[in-house]
Design a protein around this motif. Structure first.
Motif, short mmCIF file in Angstrom:
data_model
loop_
_atom_site.label_atom_id
_atom_site.label_comp_id
_atom_site.label_asym_id
_atom_site.label_seq_id
_atom_site.Cartn_x
_atom_site.Cartn_y
_atom_site.Cartn_z
N ARG A 146 15.85 5.78 -5.47
CA ARG A 146 15.96 4.71 -4.48
C ARG A 146 14.80 4.84 -3.50
O ARG A 146 14.97 5.33 -2.38
CB ARG A 146 17.30 4.78 -3.75
CG ARG A 146 17.65 3.55 -2.94
CD ARG A 146 19.04 3.69 -2.32
NE ARG A 146 19.38 2.54 -1.51
CZ ARG A 146 19.93 1.43 -1.97
NH1 ARG A 146 20.19 1.32 -3.25
NH2 ARG A 146 20.22 0.43 -1.16
N PRO A 147 13.61 4.40 -3.90
CA PRO A 147 12.44 4.54 -3.01
C PRO A 147 12.62 3.80 -1.71
O PRO A 147 13.30 2.76 -1.65
CB PRO A 147 11.30 3.96 -3.84
CG PRO A 147 11.95 3.08 -4.85
CD PRO A 147 13.28 3.70 -5.14
N ARG A 207 7.21 15.57 -8.36
CA ARG A 207 8.17 15.58 -7.26
C ARG A 207 8.93 14.25 -7.17
O ARG A 207 8.39 13.17 -7.44
CB ARG A 207 7.46 15.85 -5.94
CG ARG A 207 6.94 17.27 -5.84
CD ARG A 207 6.66 17.65 -4.41
NE ARG A 207 6.09 18.98 -4.32
CZ ARG A 207 6.79 20.11 -4.34
NH1 ARG A 207 8.12 20.04 -4.44
NH2 ARG A 207 6.20 21.28 -4.25
N GLU A 208 10.16 14.35 -6.73
CA GLU A 208 11.01 13.19 -6.47
C GLU A 208 11.39 13.18 -4.99
O GLU A 208 11.18 14.16 -4.27
CB GLU A 208 12.28 13.26 -7.34
CG GLU A 208 12.03 13.22 -8.84
CD GLU A 208 11.54 11.85 -9.31
OE1 GLU A 208 11.83 10.85 -8.62
OE2 GLU A 208 10.89 11.78 -10.38
N ALA A 209 11.95 12.05 -4.57
CA ALA A 209 12.37 11.92 -3.18
C ALA A 209 13.46 12.93 -2.84
O ALA A 209 14.28 13.29 -3.70
CB ALA A 209 12.85 10.51 -2.91
N MET A 269 6.20 5.73 -1.17
CA MET A 269 7.57 5.24 -1.30
C MET A 269 8.36 6.03 -2.33
O MET A 269 9.56 6.29 -2.15
CB MET A 269 7.58 3.75 -1.66
CG MET A 269 7.36 2.83 -0.48
SD MET A 269 7.44 1.08 -0.93
CE MET A 269 9.14 0.95 -1.52
N HIS A 270 7.71 6.44 -3.40
CA HIS A 270 8.38 7.23 -4.43
C HIS A 270 8.89 8.55 -3.86
O HIS A 270 9.96 9.03 -4.26
CB HIS A 270 7.41 7.50 -5.59
CG HIS A 270 7.97 8.39 -6.66
ND1 HIS A 270 8.78 7.91 -7.67
CD2 HIS A 270 7.86 9.73 -6.87
CE1 HIS A 270 9.13 8.91 -8.46
NE2 HIS A 270 8.60 10.02 -7.99
N LEU A 271 8.14 9.11 -2.91
CA LEU A 271 8.52 10.39 -2.33
C LEU A 271 9.43 10.25 -1.12
O LEU A 271 9.85 11.25 -0.55
CB LEU A 271 7.25 11.16 -1.93
CG LEU A 271 6.34 11.56 -3.08
CD1 LEU A 271 5.05 12.16 -2.55
CD2 LEU A 271 7.04 12.54 -4.02
N ALA A 308 0.83 -1.21 0.00
CA ALA A 308 0.00 0.00 0.00
C ALA A 308 0.87 1.26 0.00
O ALA A 308 0.55 2.24 -0.70
CB ALA A 308 -0.93 -0.01 1.20
N GLN A 309 1.94 1.26 0.77
CA GLN A 309 2.86 2.40 0.74
C GLN A 309 3.38 2.63 -0.67
O GLN A 309 3.46 3.75 -1.16
CB GLN A 309 4.03 2.17 1.69
CG GLN A 309 3.71 2.27 3.17
CD GLN A 309 4.98 2.26 4.01
OE1 GLN A 309 5.96 2.93 3.70
NE2 GLN A 309 4.95 1.51 5.11
N ALA A 310 3.76 1.53 -1.34
CA ALA A 310 4.33 1.64 -2.68
C ALA A 310 3.32 2.18 -3.68
O ALA A 310 3.65 3.03 -4.52
CB ALA A 310 4.83 0.26 -3.12
N MET A 311 2.07 1.71 -3.60
CA MET A 311 1.07 2.08 -4.60
C MET A 311 0.44 3.44 -4.34
O MET A 311 -0.25 3.97 -5.21
CB MET A 311 -0.01 1.00 -4.67
CG MET A 311 0.48 -0.30 -5.27
SD MET A 311 -0.84 -1.52 -5.45
CE MET A 311 -1.93 -0.70 -6.62
#
Length: 424
Positions: free
Chosen positions: A172-173, A235-237, A164-166, A157-160
């Motif tokens: 490197r998520p 946005r990126e991490a 995680m992307h942020l 769920a975090q990934a989708m």
């Protein structure tokens, strides 16, 4: 072991019954979202019965800490429950389950919809046994989409959700290593269950309360999703640095790490004065939270330089004096020894057979002044209360023995002691 300090919640008023006194809950959940939802209802005074597999279930051993392999997670999310070990896949076990449902107010089950139907735990089947039943379910992805029948965990769920992307570093998520989505879903499930119980008082009717890990994760990430839909920033991490204000980041000091979060003009002006750069408060590139987030690398570099001359204590003291939100980055061992956490009475110390010492179980995350939630009972051993629960349901000694011989239930005759809280 943190003591139950002076900040612990007050005892219930002498004339007050627990909020959910008289409510019976069957917990058929596994891992976190379902079991912790049921535990929260138990904290509020509901009588909760965990129904688990004959072998105890695969969720008992996450982070094993007890001599029998029982895990830390199980101890936390299964407090205030009794346990019956029952094979509900067999017809005889289904008969026992139906009798339990007939006496219950709420059934909690975080299972995929096809599994609910196969086990007779779907709302229609339960309502045929008890028309005013409330069924609280949690799935991984929710219904209505192509993934509805798939299993899933917190990290999926975090990934989708975009979270995680942020998080982490660009390219490197990173996943949060505590199950924030699971626990938030459990809190939402308890909230929905309380709403359904309140509505049932008015109408006498039951209903199904539904949640999903993905739905919870999308709620948590919604701010970023709204921004992307409307402004398309892509946005990126950025590590621990916030893109929405600044300086908001983690910083190394001489003897550890701290976090500092500056949001809003008044905080930014106080921060600029603290580091000896009051001119920054009037610089056009730092005029708003968003512009400060856009120039966050520069602000983090300035804060990092200031932190390099401090240790944890001196940095936090100076920041606190300036009324700037901050705190130490603590390892688990440091959390347990932290003076504020110890003084707040954040934990309830409970024994469990085979533990080297009492376990620090976090108290309920909210309290009530007159009818506070309480942790009264440790997590159960497999089948610890099977015999008592069956007897309360009308089974006599011979019938219970026959079910045990047939492998439909598992009996355990350990004494049902409720250990008191331990001092430090």
């Amino acid at each position: 072991m943190p003591p139950e300090g002076p900040g612990r919640p007050a005892a219930p008023a002498a004339d007050a019954l627990p909020v959910l006194h008289g409510i019976r809950v069957l917990d058929l959940g596994r891992y976190i979202a379902g079991p912790f939802c049921a535990a929260l209802l138990g904290d509020l005074g509901a009588e909760v019965t965990r129904i688990e597999r004959i072998d105890g279930g695969e969720d008992r051993g996450v982070t094993p800490v007890a001599g029998d392999g029982t895990g830390a997670l199980f101890l936390q999310v299964n407090r205030n429950k009794r346990c019956i070990a029952l094979d509900i896949a067999r017809p005889e076990g289904q008969a026992v389950l139906r009798r339990q449902v007939a006496q219950a107010d709420v059934v909690v089950a975080n299972l995929p919809p096809p599994t609910l139907r196969r086990l007779g735990l779907d709302y229609e089947t339960l309502a045929a046994i008890r028309p005013d039943i409330i069924l609280t379910t949690t799935s991984a992805f929710g219904e209505g989409g192509p993934l509805g029948d798939r299993p899933g965990f917190d990290g999926v769920a975090q990934a989708m959700s975009g979270a995680m992307h942020l998080s982490g570093e660009p390219g490197r998520p990173a996943k949060l290593m505590v199950s924030c989505v699971d626990f938030a879903t459990a809190l939402a499930g308890a909230f929905g269950t309380l709403a359904a119980l309140h509505e049932r008082q008015r109408t006498g009717r039951g209903q199904q309360v539904s949640g999903s890990l993905l739905g919870t994760a999308l709620t948590i990430a919604n701010n970023a999703l709204i921004e992307e839909a409307l402004l398309h920033p892509g946005r990126e991490a950025a590590g621990n640095r916030s893109p929405l204000g600044g300086p908001s980041d983690t910083f190394r000091v001489r003897d550890g790490w701290i976090i500092v979060q500056v949001m809003g003009d008044p905080l930014f002006r106080r921060w600029a004065a603290l580091i000896g750069r009051p001119d920054l408060a009037d610089a056009p590139r730092f005029a708003t939270d968003q512009s400060r987030g856009d120039h966050g690398e520069e602000l983090s570099a300035l804060m990092a330089a200031w932190c390099a001359g401090h240790d944890v204590e001196s940095a936090l003291s100076a920041l606190a004096a300036a009324r700037i939100p901050c705190g130490p980055v603590l390892a688990p061992r440091q959390v347990l020894a932290d003076p504020h956490i110890r003084a707040s009475g954040a934990f309830r110390a409970l024994d469990y057979p085979g533990l080297p010492q009492p376990a620090p179980i976090a108290r309920p995350p909210v309290s009530l002044s007159r009818t506070p939630p309480t942790i009264r009972r440790r997590a159960p051993q497999p089948g610890e209360h099977t015999e008592a629960i069956l007897a309360e349901s009308g089974y006599d000694t011979a019938a219970i023995a026959a079910l045990a011989r047939a492998g439909i239930v598992r009996l355990a005759r350990e004494p049902d002691a409720v250990p008191a809280a331990h001092p430090a």
